[in-house]
Design a protein around this motif. Structure first.
Motif, mmCIF file in Angstrom:
data_model
loop_
_atom_site.group_PDB
_atom_site.id
_atom_site.type_symbol
_atom_site.label_atom_id
_atom_site.label_comp_id
_atom_site.label_asym_id
_atom_site.label_seq_id
_atom_site.Cartn_x
_atom_site.Cartn_y
_atom_site.Cartn_z
ATOM 1 N N GLY A 401 13.701 -19.542 -40.045
ATOM 2 C CA GLY A 401 12.924 -18.358 -39.710
ATOM 3 C C GLY A 401 13.171 -17.153 -40.590
ATOM 4 O O GLY A 401 12.603 -16.081 -40.335
ATOM 5 N N GLN A 430 6.266 -10.006 -36.181
ATOM 6 C CA GLN A 430 7.196 -10.684 -35.278
ATOM 7 C C GLN A 430 8.537 -9.955 -35.244
ATOM 8 O O GLN A 430 9.136 -9.796 -34.173
ATOM 9 C CB GLN A 430 7.406 -12.138 -35.726
ATOM 10 C CG GLN A 430 8.356 -12.897 -34.804
ATOM 11 C CD GLN A 430 8.226 -14.397 -34.963
ATOM 12 O OE1 GLN A 430 7.139 -14.955 -34.845
ATOM 13 N NE2 GLN A 430 9.336 -15.054 -35.232
ATOM 14 N N ASP A 438 4.576 -17.040 -31.709
ATOM 15 C CA ASP A 438 5.554 -17.225 -32.769
ATOM 16 C C ASP A 438 4.815 -17.471 -34.079
ATOM 17 O O ASP A 438 3.792 -18.171 -34.117
ATOM 18 C CB ASP A 438 6.463 -18.410 -32.439
ATOM 19 C CG ASP A 438 7.517 -18.625 -33.501
ATOM 20 O OD1 ASP A 438 8.468 -17.828 -33.548
ATOM 21 O OD2 ASP A 438 7.358 -19.575 -34.286
ATOM 22 N N ASN A 441 3.461 -20.836 -35.037
ATOM 23 C CA ASN A 441 2.440 -21.486 -34.215
ATOM 24 C C ASN A 441 1.285 -21.984 -35.081
ATOM 25 O O ASN A 441 0.840 -21.312 -36.015
ATOM 26 C CB ASN A 441 1.921 -20.501 -33.168
ATOM 27 C CG ASN A 441 1.112 -21.181 -32.082
ATOM 28 O OD1 ASN A 441 -0.013 -21.603 -32.305
ATOM 29 N ND2 ASN A 441 1.706 -21.295 -30.896
#
Length: 746
Positions: A401, A430, A438, A441
């Protein structure tokens, strides 16, 4: 047997459908040109790289391919068929005076003139069926879509004949007063009466017809016309022309309505309408100019081209947000020197070092992280989709991430930069806690993959090529409406409006390293320089470095956008427009004019460097000591959606035509290959010039060949191909190498 064959040939020689078909092949080159274009589109022979065939084979209405989208295409294709019939009638009805003796003459003419339309529809239906089947549509859905096409076509043709049955009659059903037979008197001037057809005209004899189709299943002998006065025949046929001219007016009104976006129809449907209009225009002109039509048309084109060079008649494609009323920027060598003085370059390098320090502050003081640089290639929507896909996958795996947190610079071109900009915004939102889903997604991947070609093609057809008078307002300023604006709005809609910002809105965020620095570099047409578009000062990249100290002269291969256009509202430029400037496909999106003297026009960044490797290496070279001291080296992640780097070895075309086009084809092919050769050379030099580790990891969409169209439209099959490409062995090998390097630096 021989007598039967001779009889068949004798029948065909005087059979009206065959006569008309051969007449078209011999004389109707303008009319056949439009059919040829449609055949080439639907055969995926023309415009396939840009995805144009799919505008006809999988048309979208409100983002959906289905019954209604095909119905609209059917309606407009029916208009085109009727325009073809009416134009043919205007062209050739004087050659066949027996038409004036028939009841419902236009219906009979159209029925006999249907060989070409039927050939096209048969081929069109076959191609639609094949395409929908390859896209995974079931038989029932294919039949529903085809029924929509056919119903739309039948409705249009039936409605057209309903009008013409009431206004076009044969001699026996006509009144004596020709003026009373035609109620639309103002339209008479559109069609000039033909006074050249006299008794015994050789054209009539040469086109003698004995048989014609009375209905789709019955053949009938033609009636003699010797007992009718020739003037009476001419008046009847001329009256038919007058009534047909109403179609011309209706088409103009339809195009005007579409220009004002009364309704947004599928792009393929708009092409049918524009083709219909052009057919009718040529038909109307032909009735007045006859064999001089082509010559007069060429003369008009040259005259219009001459006057289009004057400012008053010149159509400009604007960059939305810039000030075109201010004094134009000075694009000259004197100003290039003024914008790259030692003091300016020093300030920019100092600011860039501060930004690098801000990036370094995000990691523990006792660590040596890799500095990540993204190179994203061009390639239209496939590149936007592939870039987003790869970034999501790398965030899921190697970077957990944090890929953009570790990335400092993003370079590249075209669709890749659109995808990178979109994912960068998702990442930032985010981190700010303002994203509903998220960033990993699949919905966001689906968003970036939505069609952007239909509104562009629609506006190209009904606005840019016909009526260019619309204006749009952006931040209180009015600009000329063009297909570029349509692209901006569609891309903004597809991405949920999160990129609808000004260019300068990212200045502080990029400097603080809250988001990576995005460096756009569209190419200036005329001199080939880059226009470096960044919120951060990049003057140190405007002068080509002389690594080997051959000379001390400044060689300008770029100019800085923000400084050159500082007084023309550079900071107010729409960020959506800025992204499009770096992705200006020739003819698809317009070449944008910037307010400079001489005027700058921009084209795709991929003309100079499709992946942005050169700019990235030059940027790294400027800060070698800092990078060596503060990092474990540099990871250049290349997300590549264009063709493979492997240069094909193949024989040249030895045909006469092939040899004739070989020089031009060879130059274009060599130009494409040149970027591959230069990239290898740059990589070799970087190993010698940069004194810190540089690892280049490439995630490629194409392995052996490029089989996803270079377009702003992706089919479902193409999306599936892209989604599965990350699992290819070469990409998984690069992923494993990336994970190893990141683990080693922690």
């Amino acid at each position: 047997m021989i007598k039967k064959i001779i009889g068949v040939f004798a029948f065909l020689r005087t059979f009206f459908p065959v006569k008309l078909f051969l007449l078209h092949l011999r004389r109707s080159h303008i009319l056949l040109f439009f059919w040829l274009i449609l055949f080439l589109f639907t055969n995926k022979f023309l415009g396939v790289s840009y995805g144009f065939p799919y505008l006809f084979l999988t048309p979208e209405y409100n983002g959906v391919v289905g019954f209604w989208s095909f119905s609209i295409v059917g309606i407009t294709s029916g208009i085109f068929v009727m325009a073809f019939h009416i134009s043919s009638y205007i062209y050739y009805s004087y050659r066949f005076p027996f038409l004036a003796t028939l009841n419902k003459p236009l219906y009979k003419f159209c029925l006999n003139n249907s060989i070409i339309p039927l050939l096209f529809y048969g081929f069109y239906i076959f191609q639609i069926s094949r395409t929908l089947d390859s896209e995974g549509y079931g038989l029932s859905q294919i039949l529903i879509n085809l029924s929509g096409l056919l119903i739309g076509t039948i409705v249009t043709i039936s409605f057209s004949f309903t009008y013409f049955f009431g206004t076009i009659k044969g001699l026996e059903n006509s009144d004596n007063d020709a003026k009373e037979r035609f109620p639309l008197k103002p339209l008479k001037g559109l069609i000039k009466k033909d006074k050249d057809v006299e008794e015994g005209d050789s054209r009539i004899g040469r086109n003698k017809v004995r048989y014609y189709l009375k209905s789709p299943i019955s053949v009938k002998l033609t009636r003699g016309t010797s007992h009718y006065k020739k003037e009476k025949l001419k008046e009847a046929i001329q009256e038919h022309h007058f009534s047909a001219s109403i179609y011309f007016v209706i088409l103009i009104l339809v195009v005007v309505a579409l220009n004002f976006k009364v309704v947004m129809i599928p792009a393929g449907a708009s092409v049918f309408i524009i083709f219909s209009l052009y057919l009718m225009v040529t038909g109307a002109i032909y009735t007045r100019l006859k064999t001089w039509t082509l010559t007069a048309g060429l003369a008009v084109i040259f005259i219009l081209n001459y006057f289009s060079g004057f400012d008053k008649f010149n159509h400009r494609n604007d960059a939305f947000g810039m000030d075109y009323k201010a004094e134009k920027a000075d694009y000259s060598y004197e100003n290039l020197y003024a914008l790259t003085t030692d003091s300016i370059v020093g300030i920019d390098k100092k600011k860039a070092l501060e930004s690098l320090e801000n990036w370094r502050a995000k990691f523990p003081a006792d660590s040596l992280p890799y500095l990540v640089v993204l190179n994203v290639s061009g390639g239209g929507l496939r590149s936007s989709y592939w870039t987003t896909k790869v970034l999501q996958e790398l965030d899921k795996t190697a970077f957990k991430g944090q890929i953009l947190n570790q990335t400092h610079l993003i370079t590249g071109s075209s669709g890749g930069m659109l995808g990178a900009a979109y994912y960068r915004e998702l990442d930032y939102l985010q981190n700010q806690g303002r994203l509903k889903l998220d960033k990993l997604n699949a919905e966001y991947l689906n968003n970036i993959g939505q069609d952007a070609l239909n509104p562009v093609a629609f506006n190209l057809a009904v606005h840019d090529l016909f009526l260019s008078f619309r204006k749009v307002e952006y931040k209180g300023v009015k600009y000329s409406m063009d297909r570029g604006y349509a692209f901006d709005q569609k891309f903004n809609e597809n991405t949920g409006g999160i990129l609808d910002k000004s260019f300068s809105d990212y200045k502080k965020l990029e400097f603080q390293s809250k988001t990576p620095t995005l460096l756009l570099a569209p190419t200036i047409i005329g001199d080939g320089r880059r226009l470096l578009m960044s919120t951060q000062g990049m003057s140190f990249l405007c002068v080509q470095p002389s690594y080997l100290s051959f000379d001390n002269e400044k060689n300008f291969d770029a100019v800085e956008y923000s400084r050159l256009f500082e007084k023309q509202g550079a900071e107010n430029l729409s960020f959506l427009t800025a992204l499009r400037l770096s992705a200006s496909f020739p003819y698809i999106t317009p070449l944008v004019n910037l307010p400079s003297q001489p005027e700058i026009e921009l084209i795709d960044a991929g003309v100079r460097d499709n992946q942005g490797l050169e700019l990235a290496l030059r940027y790294l070279h400027q800060f070698k000591p800092w990078i060596k001291e503060n990092t474990s080296g540099v990871l250049i992640l290349q997300i590549k959606a264009n063709r493979p780097d492997e240069i094909a070895i193949k024989a040249n075309d030895q045909t006469r035509l092939g040899q004739l086009t070989l020089p031009i084809k060879g130059v274009l092919q060599s130009f494409n290959n040149l970027q591959v050769y230069n990239k290898v050379l740059l990589s070799e030099w970087s190993n010698e010039i940069l004194d810190f580790p540089v690892e280049v990891l490439r995630f490629s969409l194409a392995v052996k060949k490029d089989n996803v169209s270079l377009s702003w439209h992706l089919t479902e099959t193409e999306k599936r191909q892209i989604n599965s490409a990350f699992d290819h062995l070469n990409n998984q090998t690069e992923l494993e190498k990336l994970e190893y390097l990141l683990n080693r630096s922690n």
